[in-house]
Design a protein around this motif. Structure first.
Motif, PDB file in Angstrom:
ATOM      1  N   GLY A 154       0.827  -1.204   0.000  1.00 51.96           N
ATOM      2  CA  GLY A 154       0.000   0.000   0.000  1.00 51.96           C
ATOM      3  C   GLY A 154       0.860   1.253   0.000  1.00 51.96           C
ATOM      4  N   VAL A 155       0.573   2.160  -0.914  1.00 49.05           N
ATOM      5  CA  VAL A 155       1.275   3.445  -0.967  1.00 49.05           C
ATOM      6  C   VAL A 155       0.220   4.549  -0.847  1.00 49.05           C
ATOM      7  CG1 VAL A 155       2.732   4.990  -2.327  1.00 49.05           C
ATOM      8  CG2 VAL A 155       3.100   2.514  -2.441  1.00 49.05           C
ATOM      9  N   THR A 156       0.363   5.403   0.164  1.00 43.10           N
ATOM     10  CA  THR A 156      -0.538   6.548   0.333  1.00 43.10           C
ATOM     11  C   THR A 156       0.212   7.812  -0.063  1.00 43.10           C
ATOM     12  OG1 THR A 156      -1.656   5.415   2.168  1.00 43.10           O
ATOM     13  CG2 THR A 156      -2.045   7.778   1.926  1.00 43.10           C
ATOM     14  N   PHE A 157      -0.295   8.489  -1.081  1.00 42.99           N
ATOM     15  CA  PHE A 157       0.364   9.687  -1.619  1.00 42.99           C
ATOM     16  C   PHE A 157      -0.510  10.905  -1.317  1.00 42.99           C
ATOM     17  CE2 PHE A 157       1.426  12.168  -5.703  1.00 42.99           C
ATOM     18  CZ  PHE A 157       2.450  12.848  -5.070  1.00 42.99           C
ATOM     19  N   THR A 158       0.025  11.806  -0.513  1.00 39.63           N
ATOM     20  CA  THR A 158      -0.734  12.985  -0.080  1.00 39.63           C
ATOM     21  C   THR A 158      -0.067  14.268  -0.595  1.00 39.63           C
ATOM     22  OG1 THR A 158      -1.384  11.813   1.941  1.00 39.63           O
ATOM     23  CG2 THR A 158      -1.666  14.196   1.935  1.00 39.63           C
ATOM     24  N   GLN A 159      -0.893  15.143  -1.180  1.00 40.63           N
ATOM     25  CA  GLN A 159      -0.412  16.447  -1.660  1.00 40.63           C
ATOM     26  C   GLN A 159      -1.170  17.536  -0.890  1.00 40.63           C
ATOM     27  OE1 GLN A 159      -0.224  16.486  -6.173  1.00 40.63           O
ATOM     28  NE2 GLN A 159      -1.346  14.579  -5.848  1.00 40.63           N
ATOM     29  N   LYS A 160      -0.434  18.414  -0.220  1.00 39.45           N
ATOM     30  CA  LYS A 160      -1.043  19.500   0.549  1.00 39.45           C
ATOM     31  C   LYS A 160      -0.664  20.841  -0.074  1.00 39.45           C
ATOM     32  CE  LYS A 160      -1.083  17.053   4.998  1.00 39.45           C
ATOM     33  NZ  LYS A 160      -0.603  17.058   6.390  1.00 39.45           N
ATOM     34  N   GLY A 161      -1.660  21.648  -0.304  1.00 45.35           N
ATOM     35  CA  GLY A 161      -1.404  22.956  -0.887  1.00 45.35           C
ATOM     36  C   GLY A 161      -2.647  23.822  -0.798  1.00 45.35           C
ATOM     37  N   LYS A 162      -2.627  24.963  -1.473  1.00 54.26           N
ATOM     38  CA  LYS A 162      -3.771  25.874  -1.444  1.00 54.26           C
ATOM     39  C   LYS A 162      -4.522  25.793  -2.771  1.00 54.26           C
ATOM     40  CE  LYS A 162      -1.907  29.183   1.906  1.00 54.26           C
ATOM     41  NZ  LYS A 162      -1.582  30.598   2.181  1.00 54.26           N
ATOM     42  N   ASN A 163      -5.878  25.812  -2.643  1.00 51.94           N
ATOM     43  CA  ASN A 163      -6.682  25.810  -3.862  1.00 51.94           C
ATOM     44  C   ASN A 163      -6.854  27.246  -4.381  1.00 51.94           C
ATOM     45  OD1 ASN A 163      -8.569  26.995  -2.188  1.00 51.94           O
ATOM     46  ND2 ASN A 163      -9.894  25.182  -2.072  1.00 51.94           N
ATOM     47  N   ALA A 164      -7.678  27.404  -5.433  1.00 50.93           N
ATOM     48  CA  ALA A 164      -7.865  28.714  -6.063  1.00 50.93           C
ATOM     49  C   ALA A 164      -8.443  29.733  -5.093  1.00 50.93           C
ATOM     50  CB  ALA A 164      -8.773  28.574  -7.282  1.00 50.93           C
ATOM     51  N   ALA A 165      -9.207  29.255  -4.068  1.00 45.28           N
ATOM     52  CA  ALA A 165      -9.827  30.159  -3.086  1.00 45.28           C
ATOM     53  C   ALA A 165      -8.892  30.459  -1.923  1.00 45.28           C
ATOM     54  CB  ALA A 165     -11.119  29.555  -2.574  1.00 45.28           C
TER      55      ALA A 165
END
Length: 775
Positions: A154-165
């Motif tokens: 199992g590989v869990t890939f998480t991307q954290k960032g800001k959306n357009a708002a």
């Protein structure tokens, strides 16, 4: 890389876009499933290539100045015999494996499964090696067969960032890469008719997976059917992959060999059904604050429900396979409620753990994970480093991925080999079948290595039994007990050989088993052998260690039965042609009764023996009633006393044949006589006499004419006294099923008085050839 380019890149793209993905490989043992998923040696499979490309993508985005945070977590588990083992946590205490729980939104998950943060492809390589090493140790301890286990990475890939708002968002993709067990099934491999063919839990997962795929295919076709996800651990964990929030790819691994035609066809049909399934994958992207709030709110709701003594209802639970409460007793209802309360508490604990993890920084998680890894693998890493310059043993396994995963260095002086039970503290600790407290002593005197056995223990060196102290040399093969097979590595000898351009033969599990079989008296020479002979040789190499293991379990559990390999000719099986086949003779040492099991019937029973032995080792109730005991056979079970070959040439000349034929067992020993008569006659069944002039000089004269004859089995003489009921059975090629005489009880000289008329309205060339050359 071809498989990765065709399939793996699509999974990688899905991961970047926030979709859950699953890739699973299905097919028979040896068809290339593990090779495709994991790879071997320099040939990387989908898992390492996927992980490597993912980290390349992360590094590229970071170098381009992207401000998003990227987090990758890794887990590795194995399902064997309906038990889940965490391959990254060798200290799991539960004998029955990890529990599988259910979350109303996320589906089934493994409780307490270790999911470790990783920061590079090198981290993942180390973790995969750790998982494979733990898998090898567990398989050796449990005498498990790797081809019967499912592995899920199992590989869990998480991307954290800001959306357009401008909101902080978290995009998460869960990728499951599944290497399934071999798809060969008991009902298609010769175990049909065995009372215990469905008894082993080891067969349950793939049967259940087939049922789930069939149900989902029907559902996609518009049928309203129940999908039985709960029937096995594997189908629970693959629920999302097969019918939920996931983009799923199936690799159908098939063998090019014609002998595997049936399995190949079965795999392709399986894949065809799987293609009809529809999943509903969605992008897993939510504001980070929302995720935290949802976990807190769910825990508050669950806690409040438990305090009121209620079981919370999950309106968004899409489970169509929940157990019904209709028609069950109050006691069963109470037990069900207790189990559901336990599930709720487990969910709360899981939520608390996730909240705690979310409050940690990514760097804190990485540092903690690295500390745990170094602590857990300190000994293994130290041994691996020492093995570069020290003489050592390395393990051989039927699965090449599991070979060279266990290393035992040989220190200066005496090195005791033993099981470590009780007060013993061996230098080389081996657990499992036929290993004694003090099994052998391996001595290192200035680089000269010898081995000697203790207490008449079983040790084989290059296939030969060790009876006195013998020297070891580079690439020697040693078997300790029944299932610890090792190769010996001597760095000084290797260095000297390289300096003199001397090469050593390649050491493999198959080669080691070949020499053991050769010493046991089996012909392992491959030169000038037919395809059928080579196939028989492969079967022997596969079955010999299994028979050794079954005998060792029988001795350890005091079952008083013995197993022996026998080769049955076509004639011994009642056939006129074909190739010899491998059978296992089981002898009850007390009653002296014996039975012949087909190769695959024996293999199926062996899995049950392993379950029984494991329960014994773990101190649990291991004894079973006779009807479920793999070591017992009902005395009323049919056995073949012997065969008598009846040649039909006399009929080709319209001459009768009346003889007492010898009934021979599979070894060729005489078991009695059988009176057989072949009598040409007219269509009313009246025997020809000399005035009828029915005799022909050439069988070709029969073509185009009618032909009638009867077969008479009148009696047998001198059959073994141990059989209290006997009968005769034969299969004539025009009949759809075998013909059987009456059953005669309690006599060594039974009178069968059987007669059957056979007729050909027109004798063809085929009929002429049959009666002229066949039997």
């Amino acid at each position: 890389t071809k498989v990765f380019d065709d399939l793996g890149r699509g999974i990688l793209e899905n991961a970047w876009n926030g979709f859950n993905s699953t890739l699973f490989a299905y097919g028979q043992t040896g068809s290339g499933k593990s090779y495709s998923i994991v790879g071997y040696g320099k040939n990387k499979g989908v898992v390492p290539l996927f992980c490597n490309e993912m980290f390349k993508g992360i590094d590229e985005k970071k170098s381009n100045g992207e401000k998003a945070e990227f987090e990758v977590s890794f887990s590795m588990l194995e399902i064997y015999n309906e038990q889940v083992r965490d391959l990254l946590n060798s200290k799991t205490k539960s004998k029955k494996g990890l529990r599988v729980r259910q979350h109303p939104k996320k589906g089934f998950y493994v409780e307490s499964l270790l999911t470790v943060p990783v920061n590079s492809y090198n981290d993942i390589e180390n973790r995969m090696e750790e998982g494979t090493r733990n898998r090898t140790v567990a398989a050796t301890l449990m005498n498990a067969t790797s081809s019967r286990a499912h592995t899920i990475v199992g590989v869990t890939f998480t991307q954290k960032g800001k959306n357009a708002a401008g909101q902080e968002t978290t995009k998460t993709a869960v990728i499951n890469l599944v290497d399934l067990a071999g798809s060969e099934r008991a009902d298609s491999t010769g175990a049909t008719g065995d009372r215990l063919k469905e008894g082993a839990a080891i067969n349950q997962s793939l049967s259940s997976l087939g049922n789930v795929i069939a149900a989902l295919a029907d559902k996609a076709g518009g049928k309203n059917v129940r999908v039985p996800y709960r029937d096995s651990v594997l189908t629970k964990l693959l629920k999302n992959a097969l019918g939920g929030n996931s983009k799923t790819i199936m690799i159908a691994a098939i063998s090019p060999a014609d002998i595997n035609y049936d399995e190949t066809l079965s795999t392709l049909r399986y894949a065809d059904r799987a293609k009809q399934i529809k999943t509903a994958a969605v992008v897993n992207e939510d504001p980070t604050e929302k995720l935290i709030r949802e976990l807190q709110e769910e825990n508050a709701r669950l806690k409040e429900a438990l305090e009121r003594g209620e079981i919370p209802k999950d309106d968004d639970d899409d489970d169509d396979d929940k157990p019904t409460t209709e028609g069950i007793s109050e006691e069963e209802l109470a037990k069900m409620k207790e189990q559901m309360e336990e599930e709720v508490r487990a969910r709360m604990e899981d939520n608390d753990r996730k909240l705690e993890e979310m409050n940690k920084s990514w760097q804190e998680k990485l540092t903690h994970a690295q500390q745990l890894y170094e602590e857990a693998n300190k000994a293994a890493l130290s041994v691996k480093e020492a093995a570069k310059t020290s003489p050592h043993f390395w393990n051989l396994n039927v699965d090449p991925q599991l070979s060279a995963m266990i290393i035992h260095t040989i220190n200066e002086g005496d090195n005791i080999v033993g099981n470590g039970i009780g007060d013993s503290s061996p230098d080389i600790e081996l657990k499992g079948l036929s290993i004694l407290a003090q099994h052998a002593i391996v001595t290192n005197k200035g680089g000269n290595i010898t081995v000697r056995v203790c207490n008449n223990a079983k040790v084989l060196l290059n296939g030969e039994t060790v009876t006195s102290e013998v020297a070891l040399h580079h690439c020697d093969r040693l078997m300790f007990g029944s299932n610890h097979l090792y190769a010996f590595h001597h760095p000084e000898e290797l260095q000297a050989a390289n300096a003199n351009n001397i090469s050593f033969p390649e050491v493999s599990y198959e080669a080691a088993q070949e020499e053991i079989a050769a010493v046991a008296g089996f012909d392992m020479d491959t030169s000038e052998k037919s395809r059928e002979q080579l196939l028989l040789r492969e079967e022997l190499i596969e079955i010999l260690p299994m028979v050794e293991e079954a005998n060792a379990i029988s001795q350890e559990l005091d079952r008083k039965v013995d197993f022996e390999i026998v080769l049955l000719s076509p004639e011994a099986r009642g056939l006129s042609n074909g190739r010899p086949e491998t059978f296992i003779k089981m002898t009850n040492l007390e009653t002296k009764l014996d039975w012949l099991w087909s190769r695959n019937q024996f293999i199926n029973r062996k899995y049950l023996m392993q379950e029984m032995y494991q329960n014994y080792v773990e101190g649990e109730d291991w004894q079973l009633p006779d009807e479920r005991d793999p070591f017992t056979e009902n005395p009323l079970t049919e056995v073949t006393i012997g065969t008598a070959m009846v040649y039909l040439q006399s009929l080709a000349y319209v001459i009768d044949m009346r003889e007492h034929l010898t009934v021979s067992d599979f070894k060729g020993a005489e078991m009695g006589k059988l009176r057989v008569e072949l009598i040409p006659c007219n269509e009313e069944g009246k025997e020809f006499d000399i005035d009828d002039d029915a005799f022909v000089d050439n069988p070709s004269e029969l073509i185009g004419k009618k032909m009638h004859f009867y077969i008479s089995l009148s009696h047998a003489l001198g059959l073994p006294a141990k059989f209290h009921e006997t009968w005769c059975e034969f299969h004539f090629y025009t009949d759809a099923s075998p013909t059987q005489t009456a059953v005669m009880p309690n006599t060594r000289n039974p009178e069968y008085n059987f007669k059957k008329l056979f007729s050909f309205q027109t004798v063809t060339n085929e009929v002429k050839q049959l009666i002229n050359i066949d039997s």
